[in-house]
Design a protein around this motif. Structure first.
Motif, PDB file in Angstrom:
ATOM      1  N   PRO A  61       0.857  -0.817  -0.298  1.00 23.60           N
ATOM      2  CA  PRO A  61      -0.289   0.333  -0.024  1.00 23.60           C
ATOM      3  C   PRO A  61       1.094   1.383   0.069  1.00 23.60           C
ATOM      4  O   PRO A  61       0.299   2.072  -0.616  1.00 23.60           O
ATOM      5  CB  PRO A  61      -0.712  -0.375   1.484  1.00 23.60           C
ATOM      6  N   ASN A  62       1.760   1.567   0.630  1.00 25.25           N
ATOM      7  CA  ASN A  62       2.627   2.526   1.039  1.00 25.25           C
ATOM      8  C   ASN A  62       4.295   2.250   0.389  1.00 25.25           C
ATOM      9  O   ASN A  62       4.956   3.292  -0.141  1.00 25.25           O
ATOM     10  CB  ASN A  62       2.789   3.056   2.387  1.00 25.25           C
ATOM     11  N   PRO A  84       6.799   3.057   5.885  1.00 21.79           N
ATOM     12  CA  PRO A  84       6.215   3.265   7.188  1.00 21.79           C
ATOM     13  C   PRO A  84       4.999   1.975   7.833  1.00 21.79           C
ATOM     14  O   PRO A  84       5.200   1.074   6.843  1.00 21.79           O
ATOM     15  CB  PRO A  84       4.834   4.299   6.937  1.00 21.79           C
ATOM     16  N   ALA A  85       4.789   2.075   9.030  1.00 25.76           N
ATOM     17  CA  ALA A  85       3.908   1.315   9.004  1.00 25.76           C
ATOM     18  C   ALA A  85       2.857   0.681   8.737  1.00 25.76           C
ATOM     19  O   ALA A  85       1.687   1.617   8.248  1.00 25.76           O
ATOM     20  CB  ALA A  85       3.522   1.547  11.000  1.00 25.76           C
ATOM     21  N   GLY A  86       2.392  -0.872   8.395  1.00 27.04           N
ATOM     22  CA  GLY A  86       1.554  -1.253   8.192  1.00 27.04           C
ATOM     23  C   GLY A  86       1.428  -2.179   7.173  1.00 27.04           C
ATOM     24  O   GLY A  86       2.791  -3.119   7.249  1.00 27.04           O
ATOM     25  N   GLY A  87       0.425  -2.367   6.150  1.00 26.72           N
ATOM     26  CA  GLY A  87       0.988  -3.460   4.815  1.00 26.72           C
ATOM     27  C   GLY A  87      -0.942  -3.474   4.841  1.00 26.72           C
ATOM     28  O   GLY A  87      -1.932  -3.235   4.801  1.00 26.72           O
TER      29      GLY A  87
HETATM   30  C1  LIG Z   1       0.700   4.727   5.176  1.00 34.55           C
HETATM   31  O1  LIG Z   1       1.587   5.280   5.507  1.00 34.55           O
HETATM   32  C2  LIG Z   1       1.109   5.994   6.764  1.00 34.55           C
HETATM   33  C3  LIG Z   1       1.500   6.351   6.850  1.00 34.55           C
HETATM   34  O2  LIG Z   1       2.584   7.095   6.622  1.00 34.55           O
HETATM   35  C4  LIG Z   1       0.237   5.037   7.357  1.00 34.55           C
HETATM   36  O3  LIG Z   1      -0.081   5.458   8.500  1.00 34.55           O
HETATM   37  C5  LIG Z   1      -1.390   4.011   7.041  1.00 34.55           C
HETATM   38  O4  LIG Z   1      -1.188   2.969   8.062  1.00 34.55           O
HETATM   39  C6  LIG Z   1      -0.583   3.262   6.069  1.00 34.55           C
HETATM   40  N1  LIG Z   1      -1.230   3.043   5.170  1.00 34.55           N
HETATM   41  C7  LIG Z   1      -0.776   0.886   4.750  1.00 34.55           C
HETATM   42  C8  LIG Z   1      -1.923   0.433   4.351  1.00 34.55           C
HETATM   43  O5  LIG Z   1       0.076   0.630   5.008  1.00 34.55           O
END
Ligand SMILES: *[C@@H]1O[C@H](CO)[C@@H](O)[C@H](O)[C@H]1NC(C)=O
Ligand SMILES: *[C@@H]1O[C@H](CO)[C@@H](O)[C@H](O)[C@H]1NC(C)=O
Ligand SMILES: *[C@@H]1O[C@H](CO)[C@@H](O)[C@H](O)[C@H]1NC(C)=O
Ligand SMILES: *[C@@H]1O[C@H](CO)[C@@H](O)[C@H](O)[C@H]1NC(C)=O
Ligand SMILES: *[C@@H]1O[C@H](CO)[C@@H](O)[C@H](O)[C@H]1NC(C)=O
Length: 520
Positions: A61-62, A84-87
């Motif tokens: 996603p990011n 960044p955190a996530g997935g």
């Molecule tokens: C994408 O990055 C932003 C922070 O830069 C974060 O808040 C968001 O949760 C991330 N989205 C995913 C789906 O990882």
């Protein structure tokens, strides 16, 4: 387990060429893993055919990134741009050359990776805690907290990769977290990650690498042992802290550095956020006087090695949390008070001058006399993990206004019939005749364990203030040479110590204060 350990140890002496040029990741990368998030970059490595090109593609996603590198001496290694955190993310690794091959890793998350180390109280599984069935049923509700566990292995040389994996990267389930006694998965590690996730609200990766009954010398590199004057000595593990498969730790001989070599050194390239640690029972009778040297020196050494091992992506001063020992036996003098003190490098609290960026969960008020695994293995790991998370929030994440330390004295005034102990915060006290003790001595020198100590009753009880008065009956104030608090293996019953923080309900850690310095 010993024997199996040795067989694998011999195999691991063979150069990595023995596994062919098979294109693969190192043992601790896989589907469902959590990689360290930005601002750090995650490091990935694996094996391949020397000279071949390896292309790594990350998509999610990011971030979408492609990195190309070459295989040198059968090994390739890349550092991702910070994500960044996530997935979730997918990672594709392609080796180009005579034998092209491709690996796809799916369902990856970016978040904070914590390593959980120590001995049996860290190995103690979620199936062994109080309310285990509720905890296990709850686990799948936290799919963003992922677990990985190294297998029990030892080696006389530093290994490049883990010799075995107990639990590959997994989403949490009752089956994975509720393994049989002392196997998988660590309750303290899991609960720490779960509570931390509730605060952070982004993925947490937990890497367990611990072994019951093991003294700190096994987890320390020769640099640490040399620094503390322990190089080339055979270490006798203490009687306690057994369990974890090879459960007969009584009298077993552990060779120095064997777990550093096999269970920590391989992990150094992995970018991590920090470490939590629950160990020391095995040192109560083994080099316990050295623990105030070995423990901080091991922390320093791990920090330096994880920093350099990860291309500087793991912080050189990463946060390190630990559990101060709980209780073992009533009415004994068995070295545990000294060990608790040495766990803080003799400051009594953490962080301190010697142990910066550390945090401590005090656990001496969580005894469990009737634990089915012996009183050395108390079942309340929830409070232990909760207290660790308070420390992590304050120290590792810099959250303001989080109380994470129990009350500690700032001054002691000596009067004719009493001592006035002033604390660094408001306290709540309850009746106690003997948790405080004084050393009554006409000699103006420090008192140790061998000195004569007398119970000193708390005079003003059941109230909230920042000081307590302790009577010095039978010893003129001029002769009080030292004061100590909770200086026994089992100083109080469950959550019933005489001094707690008024606002956070955290217990006061034990202390010893000498009136006279050693040189007078
Ligand atoms: C994408 O990055 C932003 C922070 O830069 C974060 O808040 C968001 O949760 C991330 N989205 C995913 C789906 O990882
Ligand atoms: C990851 O790969 C799986 C299987 O090929 C696919 O279904 C999924 O859409 C991919 N996800 C991303 C984020 O690329
Ligand atoms: C176990 O569950 C009960 C009931 O919910 C709760 O009161 C108690 O604090 C729990 N024990 C621990 C150690 O979490
Ligand atoms: C004890 O010390 C506190 C803080 O210094 C002070 O406020 C209090 O009056 C003292 N009490 C006695 C009885 O000395
Ligand atoms: C302290 O000693 C007194 C006098 O012997 C006794 O009445 C009281 O119950 C004791 N308190 C505690 C907390 O043990």
């Amino acid at each position: 387990m010993w024997c199996i350990g040795y067989v694998l140890l011999i195999l691991s002496f063979l150069p990595c060429g023995c596994s062919g040029d098979a294109f693969r990741f190192a043992s601790y990368y896989g589907d469902h893993m959590v990689l360290q998030k930005a601002p750090a970059g995650a490091v990935l490595w694996g094996y391949g055919s020397s000279g071949a090109q390896v292309k790594i593609l990350l998509s999610g996603p990011n971030s979408t990134q492609t990195i190309t590198t070459a295989v040198n001496d059968g090994i390739w290694k890349v550092r991702l741009e910070p994500v960044p955190a996530g997935g979730p993310y997918n990672l594709t690794a392609i080796q180009k050359g005579t034998s092209s091959s491709k690996i796809l890793l799916t369902d990856l998350l970016f978040g904070d990776v914590w390593l959980c180390g120590g001995q049996s109280n860290m190995a103690f599984t979620l199936a062994q805690v109080y309310n285990a069935s509720e905890e296990l049923a709850d686990a799948p509700k936290y799919p963003n907290v992922r677990v990985f566990q190294a297998a029990l292995e030892q080696s006389s040389v530093e290994l490049k990769d883990l010799a075995g994996v107990e639990v590959p990267w997994s989403r949490p389930s009752a089956e994975i977290l509720g393994g049989k006694d002392f196997t998988h998965f660590s309750a303290v590690c899991w609960l720490f990650g779960r509570y931390l996730y509730e605060t952070l609200q982004y993925p947490v990766g937990l890497v367990e690498s611990c072994w019951g009954g093991t003294p700190i010398e096994t987890w320390s590199s020769p640099r640490v042992l040399q620094k503390c004057g322990l190089l080339h000595r055979v270490t006798q593990a203490g009687r306690r802290g057994g369990g974890h498969k090879c459960s007969d730790s009584e009298g077993s001989l552990w060779r120095d550095s064997v777990l550093w070599n096999a269970m920590i050194h391989p992990l150094l390239p992995m970018t991590i956020k920090g470490v939590i640690w629950y160990q020391d029972e095995a040192n109560a009778q083994s080099n316990h006087d050295k623990y105030s040297c070995t423990f901080p020196a091991m922390i320093d050494d791990w920090r330096m090695m994880f920093h350099t091992g990860s291309d500087s992506q793991t912080a050189a001063d990463f946060p390190f949390g630990f559990v101060q020992l709980c209780t073992y036996r009533k009415h004994t003098h068995d070295g545990i008070p000294e060990i608790r003190w040495h766990q803080t490098a003799d400051y009594g609290y953490a962080p301190n001058q010697r142990m910066k960026n550390t945090f401590m969960a005090v656990a001496l008020d969580l005894p469990d006399e009737h634990s089915p695994w012996g009183s050395i293995h108390p079942r309340d790991k929830q409070d232990v993990a909760y207290r660790l998370v308070l420390g992590a929030r304050a120290v590792a994440y810099g959250e303001k206004g989080v109380s994470f330390q129990g009350p500690f004295p700032t001054s002691v005034q000596f009067y004719k019939n009493y001592l006035n102990i002033t604390y660094n915060q408001m306290i709540r006290t309850s009746p106690s005749n003997d948790t405080f003790e004084i050393c009554c001595s006409v000699y103006q020198k420090p008192c140790g364990s061998g000195s004569e100590w007398f119970p000193a009753a708390l005079q003003e009880q059941d109230r909230v203030s920042d000081s307590v008065l302790v009577s010095v009956d039978g010893c003129s104030a001029d002769s009080v040479a030292a004061l100590r608090y909770a200086w026994s293996d089992w100083p109080c019953e469950f959550k019933d110590c005489p001094v707690y923080s008024a606002d956070s309900a955290l217990p006061a850690p034990p202390f010893i204060i000498n009136r006279w310095p050693a040189h007078s």
